[in-house]
Design a protein around this motif. Sequence first.
Motif, short mmCIF file in Angstrom:
data_model
loop_
_atom_site.label_atom_id
_atom_site.label_comp_id
_atom_site.label_asym_id
_atom_site.label_seq_id
_atom_site.Cartn_x
_atom_site.Cartn_y
_atom_site.Cartn_z
N LYS A 46 28.40 -10.90 0.77
CA LYS A 46 27.24 -11.71 0.36
C LYS A 46 26.93 -11.55 -1.12
O LYS A 46 25.91 -12.06 -1.60
N ASN A 47 27.76 -10.81 -1.84
CA ASN A 47 27.52 -10.57 -3.28
C ASN A 47 26.12 -10.01 -3.52
O ASN A 47 25.45 -10.39 -4.48
N THR A 48 25.68 -9.10 -2.68
CA THR A 48 24.30 -8.62 -2.73
C THR A 48 24.25 -7.10 -2.65
O THR A 48 24.99 -6.49 -1.88
N VAL A 49 23.37 -6.54 -3.46
CA VAL A 49 23.05 -5.12 -3.38
C VAL A 49 21.56 -5.01 -3.03
O VAL A 49 20.75 -5.82 -3.46
N TYR A 50 21.24 -4.00 -2.23
CA TYR A 50 19.89 -3.82 -1.73
C TYR A 50 19.31 -2.47 -2.16
O TYR A 50 20.05 -1.53 -2.40
N LEU A 51 18.00 -2.42 -2.19
CA LEU A 51 17.30 -1.16 -2.39
C LEU A 51 16.17 -1.11 -1.36
O LEU A 51 15.18 -1.83 -1.49
N GLN A 52 16.37 -0.30 -0.33
CA GLN A 52 15.33 -0.09 0.68
C GLN A 52 14.41 1.02 0.18
O GLN A 52 14.88 2.14 -0.07
N MET A 53 13.13 0.71 0.06
CA MET A 53 12.17 1.67 -0.49
C MET A 53 11.14 1.99 0.59
O MET A 53 10.39 1.11 1.03
N ASP A 54 11.12 3.23 1.02
CA ASP A 54 10.19 3.70 2.05
C ASP A 54 9.25 4.75 1.47
O ASP A 54 9.52 5.33 0.40
N SER A 55 8.17 5.01 2.18
CA SER A 55 7.19 6.03 1.75
C SER A 55 6.80 5.82 0.29
O SER A 55 6.79 6.76 -0.51
N LEU A 56 6.48 4.59 -0.05
CA LEU A 56 6.18 4.26 -1.44
C LEU A 56 4.92 4.96 -1.92
O LEU A 56 3.96 5.17 -1.16
N LYS A 57 4.93 5.31 -3.21
CA LYS A 57 3.83 5.99 -3.86
C LYS A 57 3.34 5.14 -5.04
O LYS A 57 4.11 4.35 -5.59
N PRO A 58 2.10 5.33 -5.45
CA PRO A 58 1.61 4.58 -6.62
C PRO A 58 2.49 4.77 -7.86
O PRO A 58 2.65 3.83 -8.65
N GLU A 59 3.09 5.94 -8.01
CA GLU A 59 3.95 6.19 -9.16
C GLU A 59 5.28 5.45 -9.09
O GLU A 59 6.05 5.48 -10.06
N ASP A 60 5.55 4.77 -7.99
CA ASP A 60 6.74 3.92 -7.90
C ASP A 60 6.49 2.54 -8.52
O ASP A 60 7.42 1.73 -8.62
N GLN B 49 0.83 -1.20 0.00
CA GLN B 49 0.00 0.00 0.00
C GLN B 49 0.87 1.25 0.00
O GLN B 49 2.02 1.23 0.47
N ALA B 50 0.31 2.32 -0.49
CA ALA B 50 1.00 3.60 -0.48
C ALA B 50 1.42 3.95 0.95
O ALA B 50 0.65 3.74 1.90
N GLY B 51 2.64 4.46 1.08
CA GLY B 51 3.18 4.77 2.39
C GLY B 51 3.97 3.63 3.01
O GLY B 51 4.67 3.83 4.01
N GLY B 52 3.88 2.46 2.42
CA GLY B 52 4.57 1.28 2.94
C GLY B 52 6.01 1.20 2.46
O GLY B 52 6.53 2.11 1.80
N SER B 53 6.64 0.06 2.81
CA SER B 53 8.06 -0.15 2.50
C SER B 53 8.28 -1.52 1.89
O SER B 53 7.52 -2.46 2.16
N LEU B 54 9.32 -1.61 1.09
CA LEU B 54 9.81 -2.88 0.56
C LEU B 54 11.32 -2.81 0.50
O LEU B 54 11.89 -1.72 0.33
N ARG B 55 11.97 -3.98 0.59
CA ARG B 55 13.41 -4.03 0.36
C ARG B 55 13.69 -5.03 -0.75
O ARG B 55 13.36 -6.22 -0.64
N LEU B 56 14.31 -4.53 -1.80
CA LEU B 56 14.71 -5.38 -2.91
C LEU B 56 16.14 -5.86 -2.69
O LEU B 56 16.97 -5.14 -2.13
N SER B 57 16.40 -7.07 -3.16
CA SER B 57 17.75 -7.63 -3.11
C SER B 57 18.16 -8.05 -4.50
O SER B 57 17.33 -8.45 -5.32
N CYS B 58 19.44 -7.99 -4.74
CA CYS B 58 20.01 -8.44 -6.02
C CYS B 58 21.27 -9.24 -5.69
O CYS B 58 22.24 -8.68 -5.18
N VAL B 59 21.22 -10.52 -5.97
CA VAL B 59 22.36 -11.39 -5.71
C VAL B 59 23.12 -11.60 -7.01
O VAL B 59 22.54 -11.92 -8.05
N ALA B 60 24.43 -11.42 -6.94
CA ALA B 60 25.28 -11.54 -8.12
C ALA B 60 26.16 -12.78 -8.03
O ALA B 60 26.63 -13.15 -6.95
N SER B 61 26.35 -13.41 -9.17
CA SER B 61 27.31 -14.49 -9.25
C SER B 61 28.62 -13.95 -9.80
O SER B 61 28.65 -12.92 -10.45
#
Length: 127
Positions: free
Chosen positions: A76-90, A13-25
Amino acid sequence: QVQLVESGGGLVQAGGSLRLSCVASGRTFSSYPMGWFRQAPGKEREFVADISWSGGASYYGKSVKGRFTISRDNAKNTVYLQMDSLKPEDTAVYYCAARHFPYGTSGYSTPSSYDYWGQGTQVTVSS
């Protein structure tokens, strides 16, 4: 060769948060600058954020600055994207990318600067 696999997308929902992960070989991941892009239907791929090889420098797109945070864990061969205050346009498919430029810095916002791409993960923000 570097292979990238994103995860962590979903519906929020709008206003919420997600964290994306990207694992690389590949053993060279820790020396590559990394970036996140996104693409909404019918729109061009948009720069979100990038980070230097060490994690000491980062750069953000105007639409996400102050709400999103990029980080990396080279052990950990990982990059993250912490996304806060999410909007519908995201709402978009989010892609992880790597630049084949060992020990490079951040600040590269064009897709053509990146050499390796993941398959993407869908993020949907409801109003």
